[in-house]
Design an enzyme around this catalytic site. Structure first.
Site, PDB file in Angstrom:
ATOM      1  N   ASP A 196       6.665  -4.897   5.210  1.00 38.20           N
ATOM      2  CA  ASP A 196       7.732  -4.074   4.860  1.00 38.20           C
ATOM      3  C   ASP A 196       9.166  -4.666   5.178  1.00 38.20           C
ATOM      4  O   ASP A 196       9.161  -5.588   6.072  1.00 38.20           O
ATOM      5  CB  ASP A 196       7.449  -2.767   5.612  1.00 38.20           C
ATOM      6  CG  ASP A 196       8.219  -1.625   4.960  1.00 38.20           C
ATOM      7  OD1 ASP A 196       9.052  -1.674   4.000  1.00 38.20           O
ATOM      8  OD2 ASP A 196       7.824  -0.508   5.471  1.00 38.20           O
ATOM      9  N   ASN A 256      13.093  -2.602   5.666  1.00 43.45           N
ATOM     10  CA  ASN A 256      13.675  -1.268   5.494  1.00 43.45           C
ATOM     11  C   ASN A 256      15.077  -1.470   5.525  1.00 43.45           C
ATOM     12  O   ASN A 256      15.564  -0.299   5.891  1.00 43.45           O
ATOM     13  CB  ASN A 256      12.862  -0.369   6.261  1.00 43.45           C
ATOM     14  CG  ASN A 256      11.665   0.147   5.611  1.00 43.45           C
ATOM     15  OD1 ASN A 256      11.617   0.353   4.588  1.00 43.45           O
ATOM     16  ND2 ASN A 256      10.486  -0.361   6.379  1.00 43.45           N
ATOM     17  N   ASP A 310       8.447   4.377  -2.687  1.00 40.65           N
ATOM     18  CA  ASP A 310       7.843   5.336  -1.766  1.00 40.65           C
ATOM     19  C   ASP A 310       7.762   7.078  -2.590  1.00 40.65           C
ATOM     20  O   ASP A 310       7.319   7.894  -1.940  1.00 40.65           O
ATOM     21  CB  ASP A 310       9.081   5.625  -0.493  1.00 40.65           C
ATOM     22  CG  ASP A 310       8.855   4.563   0.494  1.00 40.65           C
ATOM     23  OD1 ASP A 310       7.664   3.980   0.405  1.00 40.65           O
ATOM     24  OD2 ASP A 310       9.626   4.313   1.298  1.00 40.65           O
TER      25      ASP A 310
HETATM   26  C1  DGJ Z   1       8.662   2.188   4.014  1.00 38.91           C
HETATM   27  C2  DGJ Z   1       7.444   1.888   3.040  1.00 38.91           C
HETATM   28  O1  DGJ Z   1       7.904   1.935   1.713  1.00 38.91           O
HETATM   29  C3  DGJ Z   1       6.488   2.965   3.333  1.00 38.91           C
HETATM   30  O2  DGJ Z   1       5.420   3.078   2.803  1.00 38.91           O
HETATM   31  C4  DGJ Z   1       6.038   3.103   4.881  1.00 38.91           C
HETATM   32  O3  DGJ Z   1       5.274   1.870   5.130  1.00 38.91           O
HETATM   33  C5  DGJ Z   1       7.173   3.125   5.776  1.00 38.91           C
HETATM   34  N1  DGJ Z   1       8.341   2.132   5.546  1.00 38.91           N
HETATM   35  C6  DGJ Z   1       6.979   3.044   7.157  1.00 38.91           C
HETATM   36  O4  DGJ Z   1       8.259   2.943   8.055  1.00 38.91           O
END
Ligand code: DGJ
Length: 732
Positions: free
Chosen positions: A480, A482, A550
């Protein structure tokens, strides 16, 4: 098929099975001009299409001046600063502060097979299935050379190209590249429409079409990742292009960072489309003898509308980009803990969820975020890649062993590129975050980005990834990422190289993922970036699947998956059934609709199976049986988009046909019911017109030609958000 050089006309001709691409060297100065890209041609004499004899073009022939020529000629790799005032591919700053570049042909070579791009993802092909051309251009004033590399494939109507920029050192000890794009397509405007994909978090890759206007327009990312907001892609469409008709010229970048994709319609009714790494905050120092490799661009021409483009891209990516043992294999049906547990779990709870899932046919349990350090929520502990033994006594090994004992595989989430300010790692190495000295860097999801361009940081991260992966029987990793890149500064780069940071960051991610693929070749890797912010051909080179979004709501997913499947094979599209009301939008949809929509992708579950209703649970074994039955078809078949809820606001429909055309699966979703309606007659695609097809579950047999031209009536369904799948089987 292949690549030909017509010496008499100084013309290069690149042929794919159904398309030709022609360019040539213009006599007077040696400019490399673009002549043609479209349906396959017989001959090579297309130089007249550059219209260099027409006023106001040729200075030598008609006395008009050079700038008129440069500002209108169709260039293969246009440069800035000498009189082509349209958008261009290459800008260079010298030590004296000047920026003019002018390229002339020097030499070329044609060879079988394709060389890998050092440090970058790229399509691949061997001596039997592709041919490559390198054309070297030079600016002798700068001592600069440009290798334009092209590849054509025997089995797919795509051309790839890239550019390598070299400072020969003959003139300048250092050159600064301030813009290096990968591809340009100069054409005449045909009242084009521009198609791009845009979005936001949880709304990725929504298709947008707009009339091309005079001026520059397009999409870009300056976020350090390809982003939720845009896709490194553009297509020019002739008016009225549909899924089945119209001409399409498409460009897609094999890259995972900042980019720009632009089309410019000019004063003469010409269009220039360009694609490459964004010039924003880009400045790459080329010392004498050094070179910079720009990422690869994929070009596709289709005269069978968007559907033709889609299937070409799918074939190219399945055959020449995806790697590793999983790309051609059925993936295990996974149960991911994220939406079912978030951060609230311990080993007992996870095992209970897994046991419940296993009883229904789920095959792999994926432990998502929250298993390491003090990760109680998403505000802390990224970087502390040590198991939290309070939550998981016995560590990952015990969990994996117990899952394996119940017949389930074990997969794990990681976010290796990040560092939380509240982490032991940050407390020990605050300088490891990307930051500008003296400025407090902005947080996003309460985290910073590790400066992977520093060797010690990259080695540390790799060490933790390797240690975790070898600590238990981990058969899948969700990687991931983010947050977006901001406050761009590296404490490891000198001031004259800070402009390289965004690119070097992406290259460092590639290096880590390449190591991963080599060290753990059998582990199934799924990339993810806050959903689908890094869903691009670059990441696909390392992971055969990417988490799409998501937003797991089946209705919201229709547009997201339509946009994604416009470019990417279904086998790459991470899609799960989740619980209702949906966590992103609060909508409740029927379980079978959730299943049908997720079946268009990798398929899995993202919920706590124990919390489902009995009725929902009862449907899961049948859903999983559908997955097992249709996975090979969906993974390898030809995809056709039959109706778009995004466009019609009522219903959605897609079809997948096996390569031998014996089986077709049609899925439709009726988003909104309405009273007193006839069935919808949908024209199927891809079937054998000479064959007959039986509608499974009935004794009705249809001619393939009738289904193609007369259509198949799809009955209205009872209620909103309903869906249905139909199977057509060829009669012997
Ligand atoms: C973002 C991802 O897209 C989600 O599926 C999940 O893994 C979260 N991060 C976890 O922090």
């Amino acid at each position: 098929m292949g690549i030909f050089y017509d010496e008499k006309n100084r013309t290069f001709k690149l042929d794919t099975p159904n398309t030709s691409y022609l360019m040539g060297v213009q006599d007077d100065f040696g400019y490399l001009l673009h002549y043609y890209y479209g349906p396959r041609l017989r001959g090579t004499d297309a130089s007249y299409l550059a219209r260099t004899d027409e006023p106001p073009y040729t200075p030598a022939r008609n006395g008009r001046d050079k700038l008129s020529f440069l500002d209108a000629a169709p260039f293969e790799y246009p440069t800035g600063g000498t009189g082509d005032f349209r958008t261009h591919c290459l800008e260079v700053r010298t030590a004296a502060g000047h920026n003019a570049v002018e390229l002339a042909y020097r030499r070329h070579s044609i060879q079988k097979g394709k060389r890998p791009l050092p440090g970058l993802p790229a399509t691949f092909g061997g001596e039997l299935d592709c041919t490559a051309l390198t054309v070297t251009l030079a600016d002798d004033v700068l001592g600069l050379e440009v290798d334009l590399e092209y590849t054509v494939f025997e089995d797919v109507d795509a051309i790839t190209r890239s550019a390598l920029i070299r400072n020969t050192g003959a003139k300048e000890p250092a050159l600064y590249l301030t813009k290096v794009l990968s591809a340009c397509l100069d054409m005449d405007d045909r009242d084009f429409e521009l198609l791009t994909l845009h979005g936001s978090w949880a709304r990725e890759r929504v298709i947008q079409r707009r009339p091309l206007a005079v001026g520059r327009q397009g999409v870009f990312s300056e976020r350090g990742e390809t982003s939720h907001q845009a896709q490194p892609f553009l297509a020019l469409l002739t008016p009225g292009t549909t899924q089945t008709q119209g001409q399409v010229w498409a460009m897609h970048l094999v890259w995972s960072g900042n980019f720009e994709a632009q089309a410019e319609a000019d004063q003469f009714g010409q269009v220039r489309a360009v694609l490459g790494v964004s010039p924003w905050n880009f400045c790459w120092k080329l010392a004498a003898g050094e070179s910079f490799q720009a990422p690869e661009a994929v070009l596709v021409y289709s005269h069978q509308g968007l559907g033709g483009m889609t299937r070409t891209l799918h074939d190219l990516y399945r055959g020449h980009l995806l790697r590793g043992p999983w790309k051609d294999k059925k993936r295990p049906v996974l149960l991911n803990s994220w939406e079912g547990a978030y951060f609230d779990f311990d080993t007992e709870k996870l095992l209970a969820m897994a046991k419940s899932g296993a009883a229904l046919g789920m095959e792999m349990f994926v432990l998502d975020d929250g298993w390491f350090g003090d990760r109680r929520d998403d505000n802390r502990a990224l970087g502390d890649w040590y198991v939290n033994e309070k939550k998981l006594p016995g560590g990952l090994k015990r969990l994996a062993d117990e899952l394996n004992a119940m017949g389930m595989k074990f997969g794990l989430w990681m976010e290796p590129e990040m560092i939380s300010p509240d982490s032991d790692l940050y407390r020990a190495h605050p300088d490891w975050a990307i930051q500008i000295s003296g400025r407090t860097a902005g947080l996003c999801r309460n985290q910073y980005i590790l400066d992977l361009t520093r060797r010690e940081v990259l080695e540390y991260v790799w060490g933790r990834v390797e240690a975790i992966l070898t600590s238990a029987n981990i058969e899948y990793v969700k990687w991931d990422m983010n947050r977006q890149l901001s406050d761009l500064g590296s404490l490891g780069l000198t001031s004259d190289r800070q402009g390289e940071l965004s690119c070097r960051y992406v290259m460092a991610v590639y290096e880590l993922q390449e190591r991963f693929c080599k060290r753990f070749p059998n582990v199934l890797l799924e990339n993810c970036s806050g959903g689908g912010a890094r869903y691009d051909p670059g990441m696909l080179y390392y992971s055969p699947q990417i988490w799409c979004s998501d937003d797991t709501d089946a209705i919201e997913r229709l547009a997201i998956q339509e946009g994604t499947a416009l470019l990417y094979p279904l086998s790459t599209m991470g899609a799960h059934v989740s619980a209702c009301p949906n966590h992103a939008v609060g909508r409740t949809t029927p379980m079978d609709t959730r299943g049908h929509v997720a079946l268009a992708g990798t398929f899995g579950y993202e919920l706590d199976p124990r919390k489902l209703t009995e009725e929902e649970r009862e449907q899961i074994p049948d859903q999983i049986a559908l997955y097992h039955r249709f996975n090979a078809l969906l993974r390898t078949g030809d995809y056709y988009r039959l109706a778009s809820y995004r466009e019609n606001h009522t219903w959605d429909c897609w079809q997948v046909v096996s390569r031998d055309r014996r089986t077709a699966l049609v899925t439709y979703v009726q988003v909104l019911a309405s009273a007193n309606r006839h069935s919808r007659r949908v024209l199927l695609q891809g079937l054998d017109p000479a064959a007959n097809y039986r509608l499974e579950g009935t004794d009705r047999v249809f001619g393939g030609d009738t289904l193609l031209h007369g259509g198949l009536p799809l009955e209205p369904l009872w209620g909103d958000f309903r869906s249905k799948q139909l199977v057509l089987l060829m009669e012997d």
